[in-house]
Structure formats: structure tokens, C-alpha cells
Design a protein around this motif. Structure first.
Motif, PDB file in Angstrom:
ATOM      1  N   ARG A 493      45.725  42.701  46.390  1.00 55.46           N
ATOM      2  CA  ARG A 493      46.866  43.368  45.771  1.00 55.46           C
ATOM      3  C   ARG A 493      48.138  43.035  46.550  1.00 55.46           C
ATOM      4  N   SER A 494      48.005  43.088  47.888  1.00 50.08           N
ATOM      5  CA  SER A 494      49.171  42.802  48.721  1.00 50.08           C
ATOM      6  C   SER A 494      49.633  41.363  48.535  1.00 50.08           C
ATOM      7  N   LEU A 495      48.674  40.426  48.455  1.00 51.49           N
ATOM      8  CA  LEU A 495      49.033  39.022  48.248  1.00 51.49           C
ATOM      9  C   LEU A 495      49.750  38.851  46.913  1.00 51.49           C
ATOM     10  N   GLU A 496      49.280  39.577  45.915  1.00 51.40           N
ATOM     11  CA  GLU A 496      49.865  39.429  44.591  1.00 51.40           C
ATOM     12  C   GLU A 496      51.293  39.974  44.561  1.00 51.40           C
ATOM     13  N   VAL A 497      51.476  41.125  45.201  1.00 53.57           N
ATOM     14  CA  VAL A 497      52.811  41.727  45.236  1.00 53.57           C
ATOM     15  C   VAL A 497      53.787  40.787  45.933  1.00 53.57           C
ATOM     16  N   ASN A 498      53.309  40.137  46.994  1.00 57.03           N
ATOM     17  CA  ASN A 498      54.194  39.280  47.770  1.00 57.03           C
ATOM     18  C   ASN A 498      54.197  37.832  47.306  1.00 57.03           C
ATOM     19  N   ASN A 499      53.520  37.600  46.159  1.00 62.39           N
ATOM     20  CA  ASN A 499      53.535  36.271  45.565  1.00 62.39           C
ATOM     21  C   ASN A 499      52.996  35.202  46.520  1.00 62.39           C
ATOM     22  N   MET A 500      51.891  35.497  47.135  1.00 67.53           N
ATOM     23  CA  MET A 500      51.295  34.523  48.076  1.00 67.53           C
ATOM     24  C   MET A 500      49.970  34.039  47.533  1.00 67.53           C
ATOM     25  N   HIS A 501      50.024  33.463  46.329  1.00 60.77           N
ATOM     26  CA  HIS A 501      48.774  33.076  45.672  1.00 60.77           C
ATOM     27  C   HIS A 501      48.067  31.931  46.376  1.00 60.77           C
ATOM     28  N   HIS A 502      48.823  31.140  47.175  1.00 67.24           N
ATOM     29  CA  HIS A 502      48.189  29.975  47.798  1.00 67.24           C
ATOM     30  C   HIS A 502      47.158  30.370  48.849  1.00 67.24           C
ATOM     31  N   LYS A 503      47.170  31.649  49.313  1.00 67.92           N
ATOM     32  CA  LYS A 503      46.215  32.061  50.345  1.00 67.92           C
ATOM     33  C   LYS A 503      44.830  32.312  49.769  1.00 67.92           C
ATOM     34  N   VAL A 504      44.715  32.219  48.440  1.00 67.34           N
ATOM     35  CA  VAL A 504      43.452  32.627  47.836  1.00 67.34           C
ATOM     36  C   VAL A 504      42.291  31.723  48.274  1.00 67.34           C
ATOM     37  N   THR A 505      42.595  30.453  48.540  1.00 68.33           N
ATOM     38  CA  THR A 505      41.497  29.568  48.962  1.00 68.33           C
ATOM     39  C   THR A 505      40.947  30.002  50.320  1.00 68.33           C
ATOM     40  N   ASP A 506      41.849  30.327  51.255  1.00 66.07           N
ATOM     41  CA  ASP A 506      41.400  30.815  52.563  1.00 66.07           C
ATOM     42  C   ASP A 506      40.604  32.105  52.416  1.00 66.07           C
ATOM     43  N   LEU A 507      41.161  32.986  51.576  1.00 67.05           N
ATOM     44  CA  LEU A 507      40.518  34.283  51.397  1.00 67.05           C
ATOM     45  C   LEU A 507      39.121  34.097  50.799  1.00 67.05           C
ATOM     46  N   TRP A 508      39.014  33.169  49.842  1.00 68.89           N
ATOM     47  CA  TRP A 508      37.705  32.951  49.215  1.00 68.89           C
ATOM     48  C   TRP A 508      36.704  32.413  50.240  1.00 68.89           C
ATOM     49  N   GLU A 509      37.176  31.545  51.128  1.00 68.29           N
ATOM     50  CA  GLU A 509      36.291  31.057  52.200  1.00 68.29           C
ATOM     51  C   GLU A 509      35.764  32.218  53.026  1.00 68.29           C
ATOM     52  N   ASP A 510      36.687  33.126  53.388  1.00 69.66           N
ATOM     53  CA  ASP A 510      36.278  34.296  54.177  1.00 69.66           C
ATOM     54  C   ASP A 510      35.300  35.158  53.402  1.00 69.66           C
ATOM     55  N   ILE A 511      35.581  35.321  52.114  1.00 71.67           N
ATOM     56  CA  ILE A 511      34.700  36.156  51.291  1.00 71.67           C
ATOM     57  C   ILE A 511      33.303  35.558  51.277  1.00 71.67           C
ATOM     58  N   ARG A 512      33.261  34.244  51.191  1.00 71.09           N
ATOM     59  CA  ARG A 512      31.936  33.599  51.186  1.00 71.09           C
ATOM     60  C   ARG A 512      31.230  33.804  52.510  1.00 71.09           C
ATOM     61  N   SER A 513      31.966  33.677  53.614  1.00 72.19           N
ATOM     62  CA  SER A 513      31.287  33.843  54.899  1.00 72.19           C
ATOM     63  C   SER A 513      30.951  35.306  55.151  1.00 72.19           C
TER      64      SER A 513
END
Lengths: 680, 181
Positions: A493-513
Motif C-alpha cells: 500500500r505504501s509503495l502504491e501511494v508513493n508511486n514506487m512500482h519498480h520495487k515490486v520485483t525486489d519485493l516479490w523476491e523477498d516474498i518468495r524467500s
């Protein structure tokens, strides 16, 4: 001459430095809580004029001084794991569950080895270490002195073999011998402290018959709150235990015996009996000591139900202490405050009196005191109070050591209060305070730590800008905190509010680990996050690996045999529509069209905007077959604006094809009508 | 395989335990006496070619060797290092035999505990009063099983050696092959 001047100058500098230090000390002593100490500084200052500075020829350092000095040079490494894990990618825990598993597995390996050693002591007897290290010798169950005498009793007590010691005690008495008063007192102390049970016995695998006689677990705590999952099970005091037996066998129990019995009773949850024992003691004219009163005050909320009654009882006990001229300690105030926690409004009224008394006596509060104050003024059913600001003003910059068993609760409670106040600055202050000196040691166990960091990150997500939030996220995850699904949704939610969509790949990596990739809620949240707004083409391409990965994951669960599919991912209308949109926006029309049959297969309805977008892209690409497939899905699912889509399509087509579109429309509509009839 | 017991060996190696049993002592006396004929015949293939620490080249040249295996013993201190690190082997230092025996024991113990899971030689380092054992493991067991075994090993070896034993672990997906011969 020059040398003497230099020396003189040196002495002046030194002396001025000293006086500054002294004045600093004075200001500290007057500003702090312990303000009413007698001030002797002025006379001292005068005296120091005459006494020359003596530099000691030899300074005796603490044994750990070098290690302490070294440890001040290092900081927490946000990329490292807890010290009890092996620093290898394969062996580092990645989820809370793994954290638990690995530490328990290691612990149980150690237990297994100890069991082996104690079972086969003959292999470990050889003692070539000088001096001999007792920890590395097997614990034998045989004793050096067998015949009943006081030395034998002391040997058993020094090895903390309490069962054997009690037996030996009664054996000596039965044989007509006597045991000295001191030894008897010590034995009773030990028995009361350990609850008449050999310390470390719950881990002892050697005596299964003793484990069988374990008392049944309590069904529910009649008084007081329920036990939390992470709290250890406290064994209850039982009538006729060794401590009871020993106490009853004493002809004339002394005050010390009574005190240890009361403390033991409170520790092992027999508060009613503790108060009865206290009354007996009073009747006999014996005086209890300060720690006994502390224990009694601690258990007030178990023996009394109503708030006023509780406070009355505390006051009675405190007055009794005053009559007996017993000086209260920090523990007295902490137990009082802890009991006031469970006294509602009465507690809030009396809390300030208690604190005033504490200041009057010059007792420095510990973390637990602040924690109790915080929860007295911050009950969960009323709006948050501002007391934490004052507490932080008082505590900031100080270093605390553990002095009370509740000291570890402060940080969790305080962070909870920060979250309720929604004040991120206060949270930063608290976190900075936690990093001061060795305060981090008071952070509590791993559960308390995860709660603390979870609330901290949650607050940052709500209040901070994206970059700042991401910095903290990288700092805390996964070295000290493993986020759960709601926490990751907060971050999204915070990423979306701040328009930081490019971090989603990093976040997805973390989610997987973190092994959260198969949580339905989270996967849908991520897809929604990526699909909600149209991004730049580069960004859409950046999403593709994540999108593909999610799709593969979901498909894997459909292909997998039945047991693996339980309680995991499945297709939903939202996730299918979002995937369709994401493929379209990345220019992958072929992959998008492959999604279409899934709607029919799993009887899901695509979102209207998704279909609209799909048809628009088809028209743009002049791909009639795919457009027709899309239209057929839309018709099949009975989307409301179906005729509009068809008209749009027709306008882009030749007459021949327009008739085909009509055919699809009619067919599907008639099939739908037939279905309607059959269901009716 | 010897056809007949060579007397000198028999005396030096087996005399002590055998002498305790009367019949064995009698047999010994018979063997030692000059009347007993003794011919030393060697019937197995000559094994002078076998050398310690060197590996035979395979026919197809596909035998995998780790770095440790690829360098023969005379490269110790040149291309590879020692497997046991302690000061007992220095000039006039006591306890070399004890340390060697302990190291043998630790190696045997680890090979048994982490059976089929060790990827390379075990390195044993002694620093102050602590023994550090560095091992390279394969990803053959679950991490929690490794944790169980590692905790178990640390405790048991500490009790055997009467000092703190710490394990330094790295896990590799497969044996790290340096070359094929």
C-alpha cells in the motif's frame, strides 16, 4: 624553567577538566529523579584545589574490559542473522517457522547428545583438562558420600539434586541425627525456589515414570488472564510437596523459613495459600522481609477481584511495611505498579502517588516501571494518552540494565503506544533509545522482538515516504524481522501511494524467500497493485517476470496431485482479469489470449474493463481470431455491455466477418437462454 | 596376506595382549624357538606402486577430483594447506601424538555423523582453548536435520575433547570438482 611552566600548564588544564566533570555530575544529580540527595559538591571542589591529580601506576581492569571496548566498535549488521544460526545461505532461516524449527532442532540435537552422555558416562569420565571443567563431565546420579550425614546432604544440595537431598534429610532425622539450622534453611530455600523439583528436570529424559505423574494442565485460569502461547508453563504448587513436607516437619519455623515458603507459593501460583501463610507468620509475631512483601504485592490481583479491594490490600501491605520499618526496594514499586495495571481507574488515580513516593525515596525506576505506567495510562478501551512523550523525555539517552522480570515488555508496549498515537517521530526516538548502549538487550525474546519490529514497520509504512520506508524495510527485513502477509500488504500500500512500482520485483523476491508466494491474499494484492493503473511501457515489461512467476505458481497448484493443492493458490476472477490486463499492457497479446479459456474452465467472470481493453488491443492489432475468442468469452460470461463491444468490433471489420460476429452473439445468447430454461 | 606369521611382527604387535592368555603365550614360545620352520612367502600382488595421497588415473579420464584431492601431499604448504592446525607439531612442543589421535577421532566421528554429506576434507583448527572444525556439507539433508546433527556434534565433541568445539559450516550444492583425471 620551560619544563616547569609546561608542567604547571598541564596541571591547570587537568584541573579545569576535573572541575568541569564535577559540575557536570552535580547538574546531573540535581536534574534527575534522585534530586533530594545531599549536595556535597561545593566543599569537595574546594578540597580538590589542594589535592594534586594522582595518576594511578597500575589500573586493575575488568576481565571483560577489552572485549567491551572492542564491542563498542561494531554495529548491528542488517544483512546478518542471529548468532545461533550458521551463516550459510542454506542454513539461514527465512521465515518465522524456520527460525523456530532451526533453533529447536539445534537445541534438540544438543539435548540428544546430553542424553547420550548421561546414559553412558563411562566414555566421558577421562578428565585431562586442567583445571577440570565440570560442564564437560557427565552428570552422574551417584554421590561420593552415601551414609546419612550432613556432608552428604550438602553434596546433594550443591549438585542441586533436590529429591535426593530431601530423602537424605529425612533419613538423617529418622536415624536420630540432627541437621544444622543453616543447612535446613538452605534446603528449604532451594526447594521453594525450584518448586520441589530438580532443576532442569523437565528436560530430563531419563525418568519417564516421573513425567507421567505430571499434573494435568489447568483447563483455564480462573483468576487473572489466560496464559499466552509463548509463556512457559508454570508448574503449580502441590500440597504435600517436598517443600511442604520439610516445612511441616520443622518444630519452630523461623522468619526466613516462612519468607521462603511464601515466595515459593507465589512463584508457583498458590497465592491464596501464600496469604494464609503470611497471616500465620504475623500471628506468631515473626517479621517478613522486603522481598516477601514484594511477592505478596505481586499476587494481589489473584486473591482480590474488585479494583478497590486490590488497592486496599496493597495499601495494607505497604502500611505494614512502614510499621515494621522495612525500606521498600525497586521491586516493591514495580510489583505495586504491576498490580495497579489490573485496577482500572483506581490504578490511574493511585499511580501518581506511588511514583511520588518512589521519587521521594530516591529509587531510580527500571524499564518495567515505565512499562507499567504506560499501560496504566494507556488502557486499550480509551483513546491513547500522551504519557509516552513524558516517559521518553525522562528515559532518552539513558542506559538501562535488566532489573525486573517485566523489563523486557517496555519496548513492545511503547511501540504499540506509538502506533496508537500514529507518531512516527516518537517511534524513531524510541528506536534510537533502543540502540543506545546496551538497551537492545532488553528487547525481550524473539516473539517480543518480532512484535516490536512489526509495529515499527507498520507505522513507518503508514506515515513515511516511499524511499524512507524502503530504507527501513531493507534494514529490518529479514535480519531481525520476518514480515507476515498483512505486513507485506501494508508495504505494498505504501509503495502504491508513493508511486514506487519498480520495487515490486525486489519485493516479490523477498516474498518468495519468505515462502509467502502461495498465499492467495498476497498474490492477489500484488496483481492488483501492478494492474490498477497503467504504467510506462518499461515498467510494464519490468513486471513481466513477476507476472509470469505468479501465473506459473498458480498453474503448478492446478497440475499438482490433490494433497499439494490443499489450502493454496487458486484462480479467482480478479487475479485472472489482472493477469489478462498485465499481459496486454506488456504487449503480450498471445499470452493474454491464452488466459481466455481459463475463464470458461473455472467459471470466472472477467472484469468489464479488462475485456474492453482486450478487444481494443485486438482491434488495434487487427487480430480477428483473438477478438472473436474474446467476444465469445464475454458473451459466455454475460457481460452487460456486450452489444457495445460487438458494435465496436464490427466497425473495424469487413461485412463477411461482421456476420460471423453476429453468429457468435446469437449462438451464445441462445445457449445462455437454454441454460436459463433448464435451470428453471 | 601372509602365509605364515612373520615372527618379528608378531612379537612387536601382538605379544602384549596375547601373552595374557596362557595358550597364546605357549604358541608364541613355539614360534620364537628356532626349531619351528618359517618361510616368508608373499602371495598377493606387489603393491609398491600404491602411494598415499595420489589418485589413480581412470581409463576414460572422468574421475572427479576436488582441489584437495588433486594436489598430492608434497604440495602441502605450496599449493594447498594443512588439514590440522595447531602448535603441537612445532619444534619441542608436547602433545603431537595426542592431537593427532584426537583429530583422527574427530574426523571419524564426523564422517560417521554426516555420512555421505561431506563434500571435502575436514579442517581442524585449534585456537586458544577452542577447537574449530570447518566442514563442507552437501545439500542432501533438510536444514533442520543439519541443525540437529550440528548441535549434537558440537555438544558431544566438546564433552569428548573437554573444550569448546565450534563448527564452521558451508553448504555446497554438489562436490566442487577441480579437475577430472
Amino acid at each position: 624553567m620551560a619544563a616547569s611552566i609546561q608542567r604547571c600548564a598541564c596541571r591547570i588544564i587537568l584541573r579545569s577538566r576535573i572541575s568541569r566533570v564535577q559540575s557536570d555530575a552535580r547538574t546531573l544529580s540535581t536534574s534527575g529523579i534522585a534530586g533530594n540527595k545531599p549536595e556535597t559538591a561545593p566543599t569537595e571542589e574546594k578540597g580538590s584545589e589542594d589535592v594534586p591529580l594522582v595518576i594511578p601506576r597500575k589500573k586493575k581492569w575488568d576481565k571483560l574490559a577489552v572485549l567491551r571496548a572492542l564491542s563498542t566498535t561494531v554495529k548491528r549488521d542488517p544483512t546478518s542473522v542471529d548468532y545461533n544460526f550458521f551463516d550459510d545461505p542454506y542454513l539461514i532461516p527465512r521465515t518465522t517457522m524456520q527460525y523456530k524449527w532451526f533453533s529447536l532442532a539445534k537445541e534438540s540435537g544438543q539435548k540428544a547428545a546430553e542424553f547420550f552422555i548421561n546414559k553412558n558416562p563411562q566414555f566421558f569420565q577421562q578428565d585431562f583438562a586442567e583445571p577440570s571443567i565440570e560442564a564437560f563431565l557427565p552428570k552422574t546420579s551417584t554421590f561420593l558420600i552415601e551414609e546419612p550425614c550432613e556432608e552428604a546432604l550438602q553434596e546433594r544440595m550443591s549438585r542441586k539434586a533436590l529429591k535426593a537431598a530431601t530423602e537424605m534429610y529425612f533419613q538423617i532425622l529418622d536415624g536420630g541425627g540432627t541437621v544444622s539450622q543453616d543447612t535446613t534453611d538452605d534446603l528449604l530455600d532451594l526447594l521453594c525456589f525450584h518448586g520441589s523439583r530438580d532443576p532442569g528436570q523437565e528436560t530430563n529424559l531419563l525418568s519417564p515414570e516421573e513425567q507421567e505423574e505430571e499434573p494435568p494442565r489447568r483447563k483455564g485460569n480462573a483468576k487473572g488472564r489466560m496464559r499466552r502461547a509463548n509463556e512457559p508453563v508454570v508448574r503449580q504448587w502441590r500440597e504435600g510437596d517436598d517443600a511442604d513436607r520439610l516445612f511441616n516437619s520443622l518444630a519452630e519455623p523461623s522468619a526466613r523459613n516462612y519468607c521462603s515458603l511464601i515466595k515459593g507459593l507465589v512463584k508457583y501460583e498458590a497465592a491464596d495459600q501464600a496469604f494464609r501463610t503470611y497471616n500465620d507468620m504475623q500471628q506468631k509475631g515473626l517479621r517478613a522481609d522486603v522481598s516477601t512483601y514484594n511477592a505478596l504485592i505481586y499476587s494481589v490481583n489473584i486473591v482480590r477481584e474488585r479494583y478497590e479491594e486490590r488497592w486496599d490490600l496493597i495499601q495494607q501491605l505497604l502500611n505494614q511495611m512502614r510499621l515494621e520499618k522495612i525500606r521498600p526496594s525497586l521491586q516493591t514499586f514495580n510489583s505495586t505498579l504491576r498490580s495497579l495495571r489490573y485496577c482500572g481507574m483506581t490504578g490511574r488515580k493511585s499511580c501518581l502517588d506511588v511514583l511520588r513516593e518512589m521519587v521521594h525515596l530516591g529509587i531510580e525506576p527500571s524499564m518495567a516501571s515505565y512499562s507499567h505506567i504506560l499501560s496504566i495510562f494507556n488502557p486499550s478501551n480509551s483513546p491513547p494518552s500522551q504519557i509516552l512523550y513524558q516517559i521518553m523525555d525522562e528515559m532518552e539517552g539513558k542506559e538501562f540494565t535488566i532489573q525486573d522480570q517485566d523489563d523486557g515488555r517496555f519496548f513492545v508496549d511503547a511501540m504499540h503506544a506509538c502506533l496508537r498515537l500514529n507518531d512516527v517521530e516518537l517511534a524513531y526516538r524510541l528506536h534510537k533509545f533502543q540502540e543506545t548502549g546496551e538497551n537492545w538487550k532488553l528487547l525481550g525474546d524473539s516473539y517480543a522482538q518480532s512484535v516490536y519490529y512489526g509495529k515499527f514497520l507498520n507505522l513507518i509504512c503508514q506515515m513515511e515516504g516511499g524511499e524512507e520506508m524502503w530504507k527501513w524495510y531493507k534494514n529490518l527485513v529479514p535480519s531481525v524481522y520476518y514480515p507476515n502477509v498483512p505486513a507485506i500488504l501494508n508495504i505494498l500500500r505504501s509503495l502504491e501511494v508513493n508511486n514506487m512500482h519498480h520495487k515490486v520485483t525486489d519485493l516479490w523476491e523477498d516474498i518468495r524467500s519468505l515462502q509467502h508466494f502461495n498465499k492467495q491474499e498476497l498474490v492477489e494484492g500484488i496483481l492488483e497493485f501492478m494492474a490498477r493503473e497503467k504504467q510506462t511501457p518499461e515498467m510494464q515489461l519490468l513486471f513481466m517476470p513477476v507476472v509470469q512467476n505468479i501465473k506459473d505458481n498458480i498453474e503448478f497448484y492446478y497440475k499438482a496431485p490433490a494433497p499439494a493443492r490443499r489450502a493454496t493458490l487458486s484462480w479467482s476472477s480478479a487475479s485472472l482479469s489482472n493477469l489478462l490486463i498485465l499481459f496486454l499492457r506488456a504487449g503480450e497479446l498471445k499470452k493474454a489470449s491464452e488466459m481466455l479459456p481459463l475463464f470458461k474452465e473455472h467459471t470466472k467472470t472477467p472484469r468489464a474493463e479488462a475485456m474492453e481493453e482486450y478487444l481494443a488491443v485486438c482491434v488495434e492489432a487487427k487480430d480477428k481470431d483473438k477478438a472473436k475468442a474474446g467476444l465469445s468469452v464475454a458473451v459466455h460470461c454475460g457481460l452487460p455491455k456486450i452489444v457495445e463491444y460487438a458494435e465496436n468490433l464490427k466497425s473495424a471489420m469487413t461485412e463477411m466477418e461482421q456476420s460471423e460476429v453476429d453468429v457468435i452473439l446469437n449462438e451464445e445468447l441462445s445457449v445462455g437462454a437454454e441454460e436459463m430454461k433448464t435451470t428453471q | 596376506m601372509w602365509f605364515q606369521v612373520p615372527i618379528s611382527h608378531c612379537e612387536s604387535k601382538m605379544a602384549a595382549p596375547m601373552a595374557r592368555i596362557p595358550s597364546c603365550a605357549e604358541l608364541l614360545r613355539v614360534l620364537v624357538s628356532h626349531r619351528a620352520p618359517s618361510r616368508l612367502l608373499h602371495a598377493t600382488a606387489a603393491c609398491q606402486k600404491a602411494q598415499a595421497g595420489k589418485y589413480k588415473i581412470s581409463k576414460d579420464g572422468n574421475k572427479p577430483l576436488t582441489y584437495e584431492m588433486a594436489n598430492p601431499p608434497h604440495f602441502i604448504g605450496v599449493r594447498k594447506s594443512w588439514n590440522s592446525w595447531h602448535t603441537s607439531n612445532l619444534w619441542e612442543q608436547p602433545g603431537a601424538a595426542d592431537r593427532t589421535f584426537e583429530d583422527m577421532f574427530v574426523r571419524k566421528f564426523l564422517q560417521g555423523t554426516f555420512h555421505n554429506c561431506l563434500a571435502d576434507e575436514i579442517i581442524i583448527k585449534r585456537r586458544h582453548n577452542t577447537v574449530y572444525v570447518a566442514i563442507l556439507l552437501l545439500r542432501k539433508l533438510d536444514p533442520q536435520k543439519y541443525y540437529f546433527l550440528l548441535g549434537y556434534t558440537e555438544t558431544l565433541l566438546s564433552h569428548f575433547l573437554k573444550c569448546v568445539v565450534k563448527l564452521e559450516v558451508s553448504v555446497v550444492p554438489r562436490k566442487v570438482v577441480y579437475k577430472y583425471i
